[in-house]
Design a protein around this motif. Structure first.
Motif, short mmCIF file in Angstrom:
data_model
loop_
_atom_site.label_atom_id
_atom_site.label_comp_id
_atom_site.label_asym_id
_atom_site.label_seq_id
_atom_site.Cartn_x
_atom_site.Cartn_y
_atom_site.Cartn_z
N PRO A 9 0.80 -1.23 0.00
CA PRO A 9 0.00 0.00 0.00
C PRO A 9 0.84 1.28 0.00
O PRO A 9 0.46 2.27 -0.61
N ALA A 10 1.99 1.23 0.65
CA ALA A 10 2.86 2.41 0.65
C ALA A 10 3.44 2.66 -0.74
O ALA A 10 3.53 3.81 -1.18
N LYS A 11 3.80 1.60 -1.44
CA LYS A 11 4.30 1.75 -2.81
C LYS A 11 3.22 2.32 -3.71
O LYS A 11 3.48 3.17 -4.55
N LEU A 12 2.00 1.84 -3.53
CA LEU A 12 0.89 2.33 -4.33
C LEU A 12 0.64 3.81 -4.06
O LEU A 12 0.46 4.60 -4.99
N ALA A 13 0.65 4.20 -2.80
CA ALA A 13 0.45 5.61 -2.45
C ALA A 13 1.57 6.48 -3.01
O ALA A 13 1.32 7.57 -3.52
N LEU A 14 2.80 6.00 -2.94
CA LEU A 14 3.92 6.76 -3.50
C LEU A 14 3.80 6.88 -5.02
O LEU A 14 4.14 7.91 -5.59
N GLY A 15 3.31 5.84 -5.68
CA GLY A 15 3.10 5.91 -7.12
C GLY A 15 2.06 6.96 -7.49
O GLY A 15 2.24 7.73 -8.43
N VAL A 51 -7.19 -0.99 -9.34
CA VAL A 51 -7.01 -2.39 -9.70
C VAL A 51 -5.77 -2.96 -9.00
O VAL A 51 -5.80 -4.11 -8.53
N GLU A 52 -4.71 -2.18 -8.90
CA GLU A 52 -3.53 -2.66 -8.18
C GLU A 52 -3.84 -2.92 -6.72
O GLU A 52 -3.37 -3.89 -6.12
N MET A 59 -8.29 -9.83 -4.48
CA MET A 59 -9.68 -9.91 -4.93
C MET A 59 -9.75 -10.19 -6.42
O MET A 59 -10.76 -10.73 -6.89
N VAL A 60 -8.72 -9.80 -7.16
CA VAL A 60 -8.62 -10.10 -8.59
C VAL A 60 -7.20 -10.55 -8.89
O VAL A 60 -6.27 -10.23 -8.17
N ALA A 61 -7.07 -11.31 -9.97
CA ALA A 61 -5.73 -11.77 -10.36
C ALA A 61 -5.72 -12.10 -11.85
O ALA A 61 -6.77 -12.33 -12.46
N GLY A 62 -4.54 -12.09 -12.43
CA GLY A 62 -4.35 -12.52 -13.81
C GLY A 62 -5.11 -11.71 -14.84
O GLY A 62 -5.12 -10.48 -14.81
N THR A 64 -8.24 -11.35 -15.24
CA THR A 64 -9.36 -10.59 -14.68
C THR A 64 -8.92 -9.18 -14.31
O THR A 64 -9.68 -8.23 -14.50
N ALA A 65 -7.71 -9.04 -13.80
CA ALA A 65 -7.21 -7.72 -13.42
C ALA A 65 -7.09 -6.81 -14.64
O ALA A 65 -7.46 -5.64 -14.58
N GLY A 66 -6.60 -7.35 -15.73
CA GLY A 66 -6.48 -6.55 -16.95
C GLY A 66 -7.83 -6.12 -17.49
O GLY A 66 -8.02 -4.98 -17.91
N LEU A 67 -8.78 -7.05 -17.49
CA LEU A 67 -10.12 -6.71 -17.96
C LEU A 67 -10.80 -5.71 -17.04
O LEU A 67 -11.47 -4.77 -17.50
N LEU A 68 -10.63 -5.90 -15.73
CA LEU A 68 -11.22 -4.97 -14.78
C LEU A 68 -10.63 -3.58 -14.94
O LEU A 68 -11.34 -2.58 -14.88
N ARG A 69 -9.32 -3.52 -15.17
CA ARG A 69 -8.66 -2.22 -15.39
C ARG A 69 -9.26 -1.52 -16.61
O ARG A 69 -9.57 -0.34 -16.57
N LEU A 70 -9.46 -2.26 -17.68
CA LEU A 70 -10.04 -1.70 -18.89
C LEU A 70 -11.47 -1.21 -18.66
O LEU A 70 -11.83 -0.11 -19.07
N VAL A 71 -12.27 -1.99 -17.96
CA VAL A 71 -13.66 -1.61 -17.67
C VAL A 71 -13.71 -0.37 -16.79
O VAL A 71 -14.48 0.57 -17.05
N ILE A 72 -12.87 -0.31 -15.77
CA ILE A 72 -12.87 0.86 -14.87
C ILE A 72 -12.39 2.11 -15.61
O ILE A 72 -12.91 3.20 -15.40
#
Length: 87
Positions: A9-15, A51-52, A59-62, A64-72
């Motif tokens: 979560p810290a890496k995500l926040a820094l990103g 998504v990350e 909650m998502v992987a593989g 599904t994560a790519g498709l969810l990212r596209l939908v969002i």
């Protein structure tokens, strides 16, 4: 503490903060690009970060994560169009 030793979560926040800073510097020289920076942050950065975060929570992987990212991203784009149209 190095970047590699930080929790996910810290890496995500820094990103997210890094993107916000880069876009802020981007609009300092030319304020007319503020809508473009808002678009990039709201439509591309935040959905990818969501998504990350969901991947970190397992909650998502593989694929599904790519498709969810596209939908969002598509939902964020249409929401952005709706908001900017009625501003």
């Amino acid at each position: 503490m190095s970047f590699r030793n930080l929790p996910g979560p810290a890496k995500l926040a820094l990103g997210i903060l890094a993107w916000a800073f880069v876009l802020w510097v981007f609009i300092l020289g030319y304020p007319a690009l503020a809508p473009v920076a808002r678009f990039i942050f709201g439509v591309l950065v935040l959905p990818c970060a969501l998504v990350e975060w969901l991947k970190m929570k397992r909650m998502v992987a593989g694929r599904t994560a790519g498709l969810l990212r596209l939908v969002i991203i598509m939902l964020a784009f249409f929401l952005w169009l709706l908001v900017t149209k009625y501003q």
